[in-house]
Design a protein around this motif. Structure first.
Motif, mmCIF file in Angstrom:
data_model
loop_
_atom_site.group_PDB
_atom_site.id
_atom_site.type_symbol
_atom_site.label_atom_id
_atom_site.label_comp_id
_atom_site.label_asym_id
_atom_site.label_seq_id
_atom_site.Cartn_x
_atom_site.Cartn_y
_atom_site.Cartn_z
ATOM 1 N N GLY A 1 0.818 -1.202 0.000
ATOM 2 C CA GLY A 1 0.000 0.000 0.000
ATOM 3 C C GLY A 1 0.846 1.244 0.000
ATOM 4 N N LEU A 2 0.188 2.371 0.169
ATOM 5 C CA LEU A 2 0.845 3.677 0.230
ATOM 6 C C LEU A 2 0.872 4.144 1.682
ATOM 7 C CD1 LEU A 2 1.936 6.329 -0.986
ATOM 8 C CD2 LEU A 2 -0.454 7.030 -1.321
ATOM 9 N N VAL A 3 2.073 4.393 2.182
ATOM 10 C CA VAL A 3 2.213 4.852 3.559
ATOM 11 C C VAL A 3 3.213 5.994 3.619
ATOM 12 C CG1 VAL A 3 1.613 2.611 4.582
ATOM 13 C CG2 VAL A 3 4.009 3.150 4.071
ATOM 14 N N PRO A 4 3.117 6.840 4.622
ATOM 15 C CA PRO A 4 4.092 7.922 4.777
ATOM 16 C C PRO A 4 5.384 7.388 5.401
ATOM 17 C CG PRO A 4 2.476 8.026 6.525
ATOM 18 C CD PRO A 4 2.033 6.931 5.609
ATOM 19 N N PRO A 5 6.478 8.115 5.234
ATOM 20 C CA PRO A 5 7.739 7.713 5.867
ATOM 21 C C PRO A 5 7.577 7.546 7.372
ATOM 22 C CG PRO A 5 8.132 9.453 4.284
ATOM 23 C CD PRO A 5 6.652 9.308 4.386
ATOM 24 N N GLY A 6 8.219 6.516 7.892
ATOM 25 C CA GLY A 6 8.135 6.232 9.321
ATOM 26 C C GLY A 6 7.028 5.276 9.704
ATOM 27 N N ASP A 7 6.176 5.007 8.766
ATOM 28 C CA ASP A 7 5.034 4.140 9.055
ATOM 29 C C ASP A 7 5.417 2.665 8.901
ATOM 30 O OD1 ASP A 7 1.498 4.727 8.208
ATOM 31 O OD2 ASP A 7 2.512 4.101 10.038
ATOM 32 N N SER A 8 4.428 1.783 9.130
ATOM 33 C CA SER A 8 4.657 0.345 9.077
ATOM 34 C C SER A 8 3.662 -0.345 8.164
ATOM 35 C CB SER A 8 4.532 -0.270 10.481
ATOM 36 O OG SER A 8 5.478 0.274 11.368
ATOM 37 N N LEU A 9 4.072 -1.490 7.651
ATOM 38 C CA LEU A 9 3.198 -2.366 6.883
ATOM 39 C C LEU A 9 3.563 -3.808 7.205
ATOM 40 C CD1 LEU A 9 3.089 -0.946 3.219
ATOM 41 C CD2 LEU A 9 1.142 -1.152 4.782
ATOM 42 N N ARG A 10 2.608 -4.692 7.062
ATOM 43 C CA ARG A 10 2.896 -6.110 7.182
ATOM 44 C C ARG A 10 2.471 -6.808 5.895
ATOM 45 N NH1 ARG A 10 0.643 -10.807 11.273
ATOM 46 N NH2 ARG A 10 -1.224 -10.562 9.968
ATOM 47 N N LEU A 11 3.425 -7.409 5.240
ATOM 48 C CA LEU A 11 3.145 -8.172 4.041
ATOM 49 C C LEU A 11 2.894 -9.629 4.421
ATOM 50 C CD1 LEU A 11 5.877 -6.825 1.581
ATOM 51 C CD2 LEU A 11 3.621 -5.875 2.120
ATOM 52 N N SER A 12 2.037 -10.275 3.649
ATOM 53 C CA SER A 12 1.754 -11.687 3.836
ATOM 54 C C SER A 12 2.060 -12.440 2.552
ATOM 55 C CB SER A 12 0.286 -11.901 4.201
ATOM 56 O OG SER A 12 -0.039 -11.254 5.403
ATOM 57 N N CYS A 13 2.485 -13.668 2.705
ATOM 58 C CA CYS A 13 2.728 -14.555 1.569
ATOM 59 C C CYS A 13 2.060 -15.879 1.889
ATOM 60 C CB CYS A 13 4.211 -14.736 1.337
ATOM 61 S SG CYS A 13 4.621 -15.898 0.014
ATOM 62 N N ALA A 14 0.943 -16.133 1.237
ATOM 63 C CA ALA A 14 0.188 -17.357 1.476
ATOM 64 C C ALA A 14 0.541 -18.398 0.429
ATOM 65 C CB ALA A 14 -1.300 -17.050 1.436
ATOM 66 N N LEU A 15 0.885 -19.587 0.898
ATOM 67 C CA LEU A 15 1.215 -20.689 -0.001
ATOM 68 C C LEU A 15 0.036 -21.633 -0.117
ATOM 69 C CD1 LEU A 15 4.102 -19.693 0.946
ATOM 70 C CD2 LEU A 15 4.839 -22.037 0.476
ATOM 71 N N SER A 16 -0.129 -22.178 -1.310
ATOM 72 C CA SER A 16 -1.121 -23.225 -1.518
ATOM 73 C C SER A 16 -0.503 -24.300 -2.402
ATOM 74 C CB SER A 16 -2.394 -22.660 -2.152
ATOM 75 O OG SER A 16 -2.113 -22.059 -3.393
ATOM 76 N N GLY A 17 -0.924 -25.542 -2.160
ATOM 77 C CA GLY A 17 -0.433 -26.649 -2.960
ATOM 78 C C GLY A 17 0.758 -27.365 -2.365
ATOM 79 N N VAL A 18 1.355 -26.796 -1.336
ATOM 80 C CA VAL A 18 2.487 -27.430 -0.658
ATOM 81 C C VAL A 18 2.369 -27.154 0.832
ATOM 82 C CG1 VAL A 18 4.074 -27.277 -2.610
ATOM 83 C CG2 VAL A 18 3.971 -25.402 -0.953
ATOM 84 N N ASN A 19 3.119 -27.954 1.585
ATOM 85 C CA ASN A 19 3.173 -27.776 3.029
ATOM 86 C C ASN A 19 4.345 -26.858 3.355
ATOM 87 O OD1 ASN A 19 3.498 -28.017 5.798
ATOM 88 N ND2 ASN A 19 2.830 -30.146 5.821
ATOM 89 N N LEU A 20 4.037 -25.722 3.919
ATOM 90 C CA LEU A 20 5.064 -24.720 4.197
ATOM 91 C C LEU A 20 6.180 -25.258 5.093
ATOM 92 C CD1 LEU A 20 6.096 -21.786 4.153
ATOM 93 C CD2 LEU A 20 4.535 -21.303 6.051
ATOM 94 N N ASP A 21 5.855 -26.263 5.906
ATOM 95 C CA ASP A 21 6.822 -26.771 6.889
ATOM 96 C C ASP A 21 8.182 -27.077 6.277
ATOM 97 O OD1 ASP A 21 4.877 -28.635 9.304
ATOM 98 O OD2 ASP A 21 4.293 -26.954 8.046
ATOM 99 N N TYR A 22 8.198 -27.485 5.009
ATOM 100 C CA TYR A 22 9.432 -28.000 4.417
ATOM 101 C C TYR A 22 10.119 -26.999 3.497
ATOM 102 C CZ TYR A 22 7.061 -32.119 6.105
ATOM 103 O OH TYR A 22 6.398 -33.021 6.897
ATOM 104 N N TYR A 23 9.610 -25.775 3.468
ATOM 105 C CA TYR A 23 10.080 -24.800 2.501
ATOM 106 C C TYR A 23 10.823 -23.630 3.150
ATOM 107 C CZ TYR A 23 7.792 -26.889 -1.477
ATOM 108 O OH TYR A 23 7.449 -27.736 -2.495
ATOM 109 N N ALA A 24 11.809 -23.155 2.421
ATOM 110 C CA ALA A 24 12.415 -21.870 2.737
ATOM 111 C C ALA A 24 11.659 -20.806 1.946
ATOM 112 C CB ALA A 24 13.890 -21.854 2.345
#
Length: 123
Positions: free
Chosen positions: A9-32
Motif C-alpha cells: 500500500g501507500l504509507v508515509p515515511p516512518g510508518d509500518s506495513l505487514r506483508l503476507s505470503c500465502a502458499l497453496s499446494g504445498v506444506n510450508l513446513d518443508y520450505y524456505a
C-alpha cells in the motif's frame, strides 16, 4: 504451487506495513521462503528469508526494521516492515524453495514465485 503476496500500500515515511505470503499446494513446513523487492528501474534485490528451522536473515538495508516470520498452521509467511522510508518503495515478491533446511540467503534460484505487491512510501 501458488504463492500470493498481499499487504502492500501507500504509507508515509516512518510508518509500518505487514506483508503476507500465502502458499497453496504445498506444506510450508518443508520450505524456505524469501522476500525480494524491485524498485522502479532497478534490479531485483533479496530482502529477507526464513528457512524451515525458522532461521532468519536480512539484507543490511532492512536489518533492524523488518522482521520475517512464518505460521506453518496458516501456510503463511509474514514480513513486518517498520520505520519505512522512500528507499523501501518497490514491488515486493515472495518466493519458496523446497530446500527448506538450507542456509536460505545462498539458495541460488528459488523455485516458486508469487506475483508482487506494491509498497509505496511517500508523504
Amino acid at each position: 504451487v501458488q504463492l500470493q503476496a498481499s499487504g502492500g500500500g501507500l504509507v508515509p515515511p516512518g510508518d509500518s506495513l505487514r506483508l503476507s505470503c500465502a502458499l497453496s499446494g504445498v506444506n510450508l513446513d518443508y520450505y524456505a521462503i524469501a522476500w525480494f523487492r524491485q524498485a522502479p528501474g532497478k534490479k531485483r534485490d533479496w530482502v529477507s528469508c526464513i528457512n524451515s528451522a525458522e532461521s532468519t536473515h536480512y539484507s543490511d538495508s532492512v536489518k533492524g526494521r523488518f522482521t520475517i516470520s512464518r505460521d506453518n498452521a496458516r501456510n503463511t509467511v509474514y514480513l513486518q516492515m517498520n520505520n519505512l522510508n522512500s528507499e523501501d518503495t518497490a514491488v515486493y515478491y515472495c518466493a519458496a524453495d523446497p530446500r527448506g533446511s538450507s542456509y536460505c540467503p545462498v539458495i541460488p534460484e528459488y523455485k516458486y514465485w508469487g506475483r508482487g505487491t506494491l509498497v509505496t512510501v511517500s508523504s
